[in-house]
Design an enzyme around this catalytic site. Structure first.
Site, short mmCIF file in Angstrom:
data_model
loop_
_atom_site.label_atom_id
_atom_site.label_comp_id
_atom_site.label_asym_id
_atom_site.label_seq_id
_atom_site.Cartn_x
_atom_site.Cartn_y
_atom_site.Cartn_z
N ASP A 197 0.82 -1.23 0.00
CA ASP A 197 0.00 0.00 0.00
C ASP A 197 0.85 1.28 0.00
OD1 ASP A 197 -1.78 2.07 0.66
OD2 ASP A 197 -2.42 1.18 2.57
N HIS A 372 -4.12 4.58 6.59
CA HIS A 372 -3.00 4.05 5.80
C HIS A 372 -1.65 4.37 6.43
CE1 HIS A 372 -5.53 3.04 2.29
NE2 HIS A 372 -6.25 4.07 2.67
#
Lengths: 560, 560
Positions: A197, A372
């Site tokens: 990610d 995130h």
């Protein structure tokens, strides 16, 4: 697929999410077996007029339909599951996912009337699945929603780790921290490739824990003179849990407003993933009359979506509740780029009503944190997994680029770092090599969610054209026997000219058409397409000269 | 205008910029004399399809045309001068402004062919003008462009101070700091009302000096292995001066690329406002071949405008220069909300070409600083001026609200704080009172810059409609003698349906039309508007049912 070695190759083929945010989809193939990791959608940019959602082009999967064994999901966000109803029509394969993720998928399939024929297989972090030649272990990761997993996929060519969306939260709300040990174990064993990610690679440091919003939320709840409205993403189960907990701590009850908020909290509560103490909920029909000093309302609509609960509340037009002076509104969500105008217009409505409104300002203690990983977490992950190859995913090009640069700097990748975009495969050969291969078909498919139909580019182009300078429809009637024009040409326009000057310009445009037809040869007159094209060209020139505009011109010839 | 006192009232009537960013315009009126402070434009939101610029509705000024004495400008940014060419057609009054501001206005009027008839009156900070009953002193303020002034307007009712756009920069690039003493002097004397810039009221602390970008820019210039491209607003003369100075310090020459960059630097240089050392400029035609290690290019296009220099450079499609690996690109400008998508798409193009690209990240030393005052500067201004009344301007509603709250907190305003929006006048009566008055006409006028025409709301609405679901034009031909339909109905569509299913749906739509006409009474058939409306309604129902879409339907009846 032309490896001559005894160990078959593994192909990794990204079909979405590399070079763009949204519509995440990664295909893994070995021999004649394919698994698909995630099947997400993307919300369209404004310039894609009339498009509701965008999904990945799955031509590659359709071409290899009989090889596709399964779709494996990392978590339940729309950019990871949203395309499922659209691709399941072509590829009705089993779908693997955790309990909460599948609950969201189930709801979605139900709405599309596809639930009966779908095969959903529930898995959990720590478990393993065998799908053809792939052995998958699900690794628990922390993120802004619950029940999120990374995938460790054991293939004949080696182990692939796909992080899904993650941050490393050491103090998550549900008490289940990021499973560092699982990643460490694979790092010890040896990982062929890590796919990770890239979302927050532009942020130095660590992303704060989900728990870090508690301080400010509790402060605001305590200070609120009247009712409190908190808006967050309805999939942010951690955030919702915290709001429920803090409400309880300060002696307020909780109401739920907005379809997705009600649906998702019901689903999460039904699965035991959300703890709502008995007697702490105010029923929808009682929200309006409940003592505002004892009330917190959780509402969906953080992005000021036009029909959302929060948008309606902002203009005091929600059937279940009113809003006004001294009420408190807390926007506990990211302002997604592209939505600023709408969100701030909504916030202004609250200010006009003298509501105490709090939104992400980046200065005080947070009322929202990202789900995130920031740079330091990404570095730790790289150090834990220390893969042979590294492929950044989940980001626009600059995020992938910077994530690749970060990995270079960390130095934990022994082989190559691949900067690839959607449609660009990598072949991991059985002998430990890895090579870029010829691109496959990949791209964006635009879907009109009303009709479920794909929208062709030409339609979008016409709409854009229409939206800029409007449309002009010149109509002439020709006698099918004589070939003569029967009546004076008509012109219909919309979105083109204001009424006043327009009349004169259109009157002269009719003369232009007359002249065009008169000046055509007898032969041309029998070919309507030629006549239409001549009319279009002449009118275009005339109108552009008169008005500096280029409306879409649609000549019509009627045979009477 | 019904004050019965001997001292006439002063009316302050904002026609733009309060409750919105852009199109700043404040009207001051006393008796039968009016001055207009600034005449700005606004760049439209994407949803205003085909609109190029937005200007204030000046109905109020047209209604009182003979009273308007002058337009007085604070500085040369588009949101303060951009509407001048459009309103000068109705109100050709003298325009007061500083040297650089008027130079920009002159260029603009020249392009519109209005320069010959315009009356431009140059003023400078420290000077005074008398315009009817108004005595104006120009006070030097610092901002992101040069030659900026605030206005101290002496009226029969008292002194009004209008800050224009400002920050308090103690170390400006041109060595001319914000004129604290002038504001202090008026504060000593007594100020009736302060109108002040609210842009950055959400930012705590001080806005850094323009000079604070030097450190990082010099560092990047020195580290650059090949050529450097810096993009900033072409009106940011300070920034341009710094780039020129730093380039000189590190032994690089400078090239200018992009029309507005070339034009504005020429203007500023011609006025002696920009110091460009002899021999430091690389001619446009030499940029491509000049030693990249000795070159800095200043380019316009920070917001990734489609045809701008920087957008072309990003795809290596600029006639004057190429871009590639190891070149450096520095985006020294704010990313204006709404432009993120385009700007980041442009940045991604640079990354793909392996260009070293630097943009505002908010983490390292700045490569851009704002031109507007943050909270601490706003507080200082309030303390200096300590007005009787205070009116926040230049911001969306939440900015005005928070600026009002800030003023409340500072406590330097002895009378009322007015939170008003465009169109809402305040009357300052001769006896020191101040009252909200009935709103006047105010709003946004949308202009298509190609035709210079105003675009009506209905046109915009049609365009939006067209852009969403396209257009359907059903056409029937009726014999003008018999009233019978001569031929089968035609249907023309655009932006509506993809081709395949479309044919069948349209075939059935033609039957719907036939039936509608057949089922109409003889009386209805003679009234074409009734028939059109019936066709529209029936088709709408049918198409919506079949396709879930609502195209714009434009029935046409031809009499043959």
């Amino acid at each position: 697929m032309t490896s001559t070695l005894s160990t078959p190759s593994l192909w990794a083929i990204p079909l979405g999410g590399l070079g763009e945010f949204g519509m995440n989809m990664l295909v893994l193939r070995t021999g004649d077996d394919i698994i698909v990791i995630d099947a997400g959608l993307m919300f369209p940019e404004q310039e894609l007029l009339g498009v509701d959602i965008v999904i990945p082009d799955i031509t590659y999967l359709k071409q290899n339909k009989r090889m596709v064994r399964a779709i494996v999901l990392t978590h339940g966000h729309e950019d990871h599951i949203g395309a499922i109803p659209y691709i399941l029509r072509d590829l009705n394969v089993p779908i693997y996912g955790t309990q909460f993720t599948l609950a969201l998928v189930r709801k979605k399939l139900e709405e599309h009337g596809l639930l009966d024929t779908a095969k959903l297989i529930e898995v959990a972090a720590g478990q393993k699945s065998t799908i053809g030649p792939f052995q998958i272990e699900y690794l628990h990761v922390t993120h802004s929603t619950i029940d999120c997993v990374a995938l460790a996929v054991r293939t004949p060519a080696g182990v692939i780790i796909h992080t899904g969306d993650f941050k490393i939260d050491p103090t998550p709300v549900d008490g289940k921290p990021f499973d560092l040990h699982a990643f460490a174990r694979y790092g010890q064993e040896g990982v062929l490739a890590l796919f990770s990610d890239s979302t927050n690679v532009e942020r130095p440091g660590f992303t704060p824990s989900e728990r870090s919003v508690v301080v400010r939320l509790e402060e605001l709840f305590r200070a609120a003179p009247q009712k409190v409205v908190v808006s967050c993403f309805s999939s942010s189960v951690h955030r919702i849990q915290q709001v429920i907990d803090i409400a309880g701590a300060v002696g307020r009850k909780i109401g739920f407003v907005g379809r997705s908020m009600v649906d998702n909290t019901e689903i999460a509560h039904g699965l035991g993933k959300l703890h709502i103490p008995d007697g702490s909920v105010v029923r929808p029909q009682d929200i309006r009359t409940y003592d505002p000093k004892r009330l917190v309302v959780l509402a969906s609509g953080t992005q000021a979506e036009p029909m959302s609960a929060l948008s309606r509340i902002a203009v005091d037009n929600h059937r279940l509740m009113s809003i006004g002076e001294n009420d408190t509104v807390i926007l506990s969500a990211r302002i997604i780029p592209g939505n600023e105008k709408n969100i701030f217009r909504m916030i202004d409505h609250f200010f006009r009503r003298r509501v105490l409104v709090y939104y992400e300002s980046g200065r005080s203690a947070p009322i929202h944190v990202s789900g995130h990983a920031s740079q330091e977490e990404q570095k730790i992950l790289l150090q834990l997994v220390r893969p042979k190859y590294f492929v950044p995913l989940h980001g626009e090009y600059r995020h992938l680029f910077r994530h690749a640069a970060l990995a270079e700097q960390v130095g934990a990748v022994s082989g190559q770092i691949f900067l690839i975009e959607s449609g660009q495969p990598i072949e991991f050969t059985g002998d430990g090599g890895a090579y870029r291969r010829e691109p496959v078909t990949a791209g964006r498919v635009m879907v009109d969610s009303g009709s479920l139909e794909e929208i062709e580019d030409v339609v979008i182009r016409d709409r854009r054209h229409l939206s800029e300078d409007g449309v002009v429809v010149p109509i002439i009637a020709i006698d099918k026997h004589t070939g003569r024009m029967e009546i004076s040409p008509e012109i219909v326009t919309r979105g083109f000219l204001p009424s006043e000057d327009g009349q004169e310009i259109l009157a002269r445009a009719r003369e232009v058409i007359l002249k065009t037809v008169e000046n055509s040869t007898a032969e041309e007159k029998t070919d309507w397409n030629v006549i239409k094209e001549k009319i279009r060209a002449d009118l275009k020139r005339y109108l552009n000269k008169q008005t500096s505009k280029r409306p879409l011109i649609l000549p019509v010839i009627l045979e009477v």
